[in-house]
Design an enzyme around this catalytic site. Structure first.
Site, PDB file in Angstrom:
ATOM      1  N   GLU A   9      -4.523   1.664   6.272  1.00 41.50           N
ATOM      2  CA  GLU A   9      -4.806   2.582   7.389  1.00 41.50           C
ATOM      3  C   GLU A   9      -5.057   1.802   8.679  1.00 41.50           C
ATOM      4  O   GLU A   9      -4.778   2.287   9.769  1.00 41.50           O
ATOM      5  CB  GLU A   9      -6.030   3.450   7.057  1.00 41.50           C
ATOM      6  CG  GLU A   9      -6.330   4.527   8.095  1.00 41.50           C
ATOM      7  CD  GLU A   9      -7.131   4.028   9.280  1.00 41.50           C
ATOM      8  OE1 GLU A   9      -6.906   4.515  10.405  1.00 41.50           O
ATOM      9  OE2 GLU A   9      -7.980   3.127   9.103  1.00 41.50           O
TER      10      GLU A   9
ATOM     11  N   ASP B  72      -8.127   0.275   2.425  1.00 43.16           N
ATOM     12  CA  ASP B  72      -8.061  -1.107   2.919  1.00 43.16           C
ATOM     13  C   ASP B  72      -9.318  -1.534   3.675  1.00 43.16           C
ATOM     14  O   ASP B  72     -10.123  -0.715   4.100  1.00 43.16           O
ATOM     15  CB  ASP B  72      -6.824  -1.290   3.815  1.00 43.16           C
ATOM     16  CG  ASP B  72      -6.760  -0.273   4.968  1.00 43.16           C
ATOM     17  OD1 ASP B  72      -7.230   0.877   4.793  1.00 43.16           O
ATOM     18  OD2 ASP B  72      -6.247  -0.629   6.040  1.00 43.16           O
TER      19      ASP B  72
HETATM   20 NI    NI Z   1     -11.622   3.980   8.916  1.00 50.77          NI
END
Ligand code: NI
Length: 395
Positions: A141, A83
């Site tokens: 994340e 991401d």
């Molecule tokens: Ni990172």
């Protein structure tokens, strides 16, 4: 420095050009956490084109590829996050973001490309491998609760005996690799404090319960928790980052709202700190006749690198990148949900030096001018490949 030394594993011709191409494509098309649809489609299609893999999309926009060799051996997992961040890119790179306001400013484009490169290499070497190698392309994340936890709940770690992850690291020069043992990243917790007093005229304070004066005491006293309540050899950060109250100069408001973050490496320190915070907030507000509300939200667990897997990894990095490559690395107080995978199997998370200046300075992760040195991508691919060869070499 020059390109990586040519110690095993030697990569196939074309792998690195392809990895760089993948990274630039991903960099130009960043997507926010939990919205990585095109990124996931791109990863899936690329993996399909490499052939010989069992592919699935277990949770959110994650993609998992299994390389089953059909021979006995352990199952190891390798993870990349996919991401991007809500940042407007300011690098003027030819492959800069084409998605306004969104940028791969943490290097996850590189992580994804490196892991795809490792897949390409390991598919070609499958006859020399045993067991199973599982490639985890993890969504989200950057935003709590993170994608790792739901992937784990869907069973992506079932049967896995070792898990490894890498992070490109701008604070390390290219060619260096940090392989720290023990706690590596912090638990990034968030808290909200509401102090409810009694509003009134600024010139008649005796009829009020001033939440600003009380809030100021709370801020000051919370600072004592780290400086006086935590072992100096342990690590903790308590930062109050927002303090909102009031509307004008002659009115004492009803309410003050505070917000901030706590970062710790040790679960005992973490639990103790949260409890002591509440004690301080309760004590001060009660003493002054105010009420409080305290919300403490636990973020990711700290990434804790397993001692024996990390020792093996350090040895392997020294072989692959040369003995001078190993760089001392202290823990960083950022959050990282690789820790969710480590709940299921011992693992190690390594930092691949990737510093590259833009406009005369190396900018930190999450900065609009952040960039990576693409030579680091080869280092990452070779570490993944070497780890698979070491742990899943044919019996
Ligand atoms: Ni990172």
């Amino acid at each position: 420095m020059a390109s990586a030394p040519s110690v095993a594993p030697v990569l196939a011709a074309g792998t690195i050009d392809q990895v760089i191409g993948w990274r630039r494509h991903l960099h130009a098309h960043p997507e926010l956490s939990f919205h990585e649809r095109e990124t996931a489609d791109f990863i899936f299609a690329t993996l399909e084109s490499l052939g010989g893999l069992e592919l699935s999309r277990p949770a959110g926009n994650s993609v998992v590829a299994r390389l089953r060799t059909g021979r006995p051996g352990p199952t190891i997992a390798m993870r990349a996050d996919i991401d991007a961040l809500p940042i407007t890119e300011d690098t003027r790179l030819p492959f800069a973001s084409t998605n306004p306001g969104v940028m791969h400013a943490c290097g996850h484009d590189g992580h994804t490309a490196m892991l795809l490169g490792a897949v390409r290499e390991l598919v070609a070497r499958r006859e020399a491998l045993g067991g199973e190698i599982r490639f985890l392309f993890q969504h989200a994340e950057e935003v709590s609760p993170g994608g790792a936890e739901e992937m784990v709940q869907r069973g992506v770690m079932d049967g896995v005996t070792r898990v490894i992850g890498t992070h490109l690291w701008a604070q390390l020069e290219v060619g260096k690799v940090g392989v720290p043992s023990g706690a590596v990243t912090a638990a990034p917790d968030t808290f909200w404090i509401t102090i409810r007093g009694k509003g009134g005229h600024a010139a008649i304070p005796q009829q009020t319960v001033d939440p600003i004066a009380i809030g100021a005491q709370v801020v000051t006293n919370l600072q004592h928790l780290v400086s006086r309540g935590v072992d100096p050899l342990d690590s903790a950060v308590l930062s109050i980052t927002q303090f909102h109250a009031g509307t004008t100069h002659n009115v004492i408001p009803e309410v003050a709202e505070l917000n901030g973050t706590v970062r710790t490496l040790d679960p005992v320190v973490r639990t103790a700190l949260a409890a002591r915070m509440e004690r301080v907030i309760r004590g001060i507000t009660e003493a002054h006749g105010a009420e409080y509300e305290f919300i403490y939200e636990r973020g990711y667990r700290p990434v804790v690198n397993d001692a024996s897997v990390t020792a093996e990894m350090a040895e392997l990095v020294a072989q692959v990148c040369g003995p001078d490559a190993l760089a001392p690395m202290r823990p960083v107080m950022v959050g990282e949900d690789f820790s969710a995978f480590q709940q299921k199997a011992p693992g190690t998370f390594v930092f691949v030096g990737a510093a590259r200046p833009i406009d005369g300075a190396v900018h930190p992760h999450h900065h609009p001018k952040f960039d990576i040195d693409e030579r680091a991508l080869e280092t990452g691919v070779r570490i993944f490949v070497a780890a698979a060869e070491r742990w899943c070499g044919a019996p």
